[in-house]
Scaffold this motif. Structure first.
Motif, PDB file in Angstrom:
ATOM      1  N   VAL A  50       0.808  -1.217   0.000  1.00 17.65           N
ATOM      2  CA  VAL A  50       0.000   0.000   0.000  1.00 17.65           C
ATOM      3  C   VAL A  50       0.848   1.278   0.000  1.00 17.65           C
ATOM      4  N   SER A  51       2.124   1.170   0.326  1.00 23.60           N
ATOM      5  CA  SER A  51       2.965   2.350   0.545  1.00 23.60           C
ATOM      6  C   SER A  51       3.121   3.269  -0.662  1.00 23.60           C
ATOM      7  N   ASP A  52       2.996   2.770  -1.863  1.00 26.14           N
ATOM      8  CA  ASP A  52       3.179   3.635  -3.041  1.00 26.14           C
ATOM      9  C   ASP A  52       1.867   3.884  -3.794  1.00 26.14           C
ATOM     10  N   LYS A  53       0.756   3.676  -3.128  1.00 23.10           N
ATOM     11  CA  LYS A  53      -0.549   3.831  -3.785  1.00 23.10           C
ATOM     12  C   LYS A  53      -1.351   4.946  -3.143  1.00 23.10           C
ATOM     13  N   THR A  54      -2.191   5.553  -3.942  1.00 16.63           N
ATOM     14  CA  THR A  54      -3.134   6.534  -3.427  1.00 16.63           C
ATOM     15  C   THR A  54      -4.538   6.042  -3.757  1.00 16.63           C
ATOM     16  N   PHE A  55      -5.451   6.286  -2.849  1.00 15.51           N
ATOM     17  CA  PHE A  55      -6.821   5.809  -2.996  1.00 15.51           C
ATOM     18  C   PHE A  55      -7.776   6.980  -2.874  1.00 15.51           C
ATOM     19  N   LEU A 123      -4.717  -4.839   6.378  1.00 18.77           N
ATOM     20  CA  LEU A 123      -4.496  -3.742   5.428  1.00 18.77           C
ATOM     21  C   LEU A 123      -5.140  -2.473   5.965  1.00 18.77           C
ATOM     22  N   ALA A 124      -4.400  -1.373   5.918  1.00 21.30           N
ATOM     23  CA  ALA A 124      -4.921  -0.058   6.274  1.00 21.30           C
ATOM     24  C   ALA A 124      -4.724   0.864   5.078  1.00 21.30           C
ATOM     25  N   VAL A 125      -5.787   1.521   4.637  1.00 20.26           N
ATOM     26  CA  VAL A 125      -5.678   2.452   3.513  1.00 20.26           C
ATOM     27  C   VAL A 125      -6.255   3.801   3.904  1.00 20.26           C
TER      28      VAL A 125
END
Length: 180
Positions: A50-55, A123-125
């Motif tokens: 998740v570190s290089d993604k934006t949601f 998972l945390a987003v």
């Protein structure tokens, strides 16, 4: 009559442009990419993913897992931190499952089977409410391992948006038709 055809063409073009913009804004993220939703060998696997993604609101998290081996439980932060499914927001037991991110803010997911969560299957987003990229997801602990290459999210759209675009087309046609 010629003005009516012009108005109709303009209406269809505007609707198509809005439809294209809408479909590009909504993305599908395959959680874990090729790893899928499973008990990882490295407890920081999903933090790294998740570190290089934006949601953003409207994006979809696709959890790929086999029934009875894993599940997906949406939980509050406290349950995420303690790996507890005592306060579930929503539970998904049949995979794969697509979870649409409908609100901005932090979203937390765990697998409640056995010790999967404590072994890293969580998972945390962080979800942005606008088109602006949010900060990366927040997870406890730090990881110095470089993130994997970014996934290529696919553009999708909801079939529920079709009536909206049809209504918009008709509305534009009526507005331009009256001015003709």
């Amino acid at each position: 009559m010629n003005n009516m055809v012009t108005s109709l063409c303009l209406s269809v073009m505007v609707s198509i442009l809005m439809f294209v913009h809408y479909t590009e804004a909504q993305r599908v993220f395959i959680v874990g990419d090729g790893t899928g939703w499973t008990t990882p060998q490295d407890p920081s696997t999903y933090q790294t993913w998740v570190s290089d993604k934006t949601f953003a609101v409207g994006d979809i998290l696709s959890f790929d897992f086999q029934r009875a081996q894993h599940n997906v439980v949406a939980v509050p932060e406290e349950s995420y931190t303690s790996c507890s499914s005592a306060n579930p927001i929503r539970t998904y037991t049949t995979g794969p499952v697509n979870v649409t991110l409908t609100t901005a803010g932090q979203h937390y997911y765990i697998c409640s089977i056995g010790q999967h969560c404590t072994r890293g299957q969580r998972l945390a987003v962080n979800v942005s409410g606008s088109g602006l990229p949010p900060s990366a997801a927040v997870s406890p602990g730090s990881n110095t391992t470089p993130p994997p290459p970014p996934s290529s999210p696919a553009a999708t759209f909801s079939s529920a948006s079709i009536p909206f675009f049809l209504f918009l087309s008709a509305f534009i046609l009526v507005i331009f038709g009256h001015n003709a």
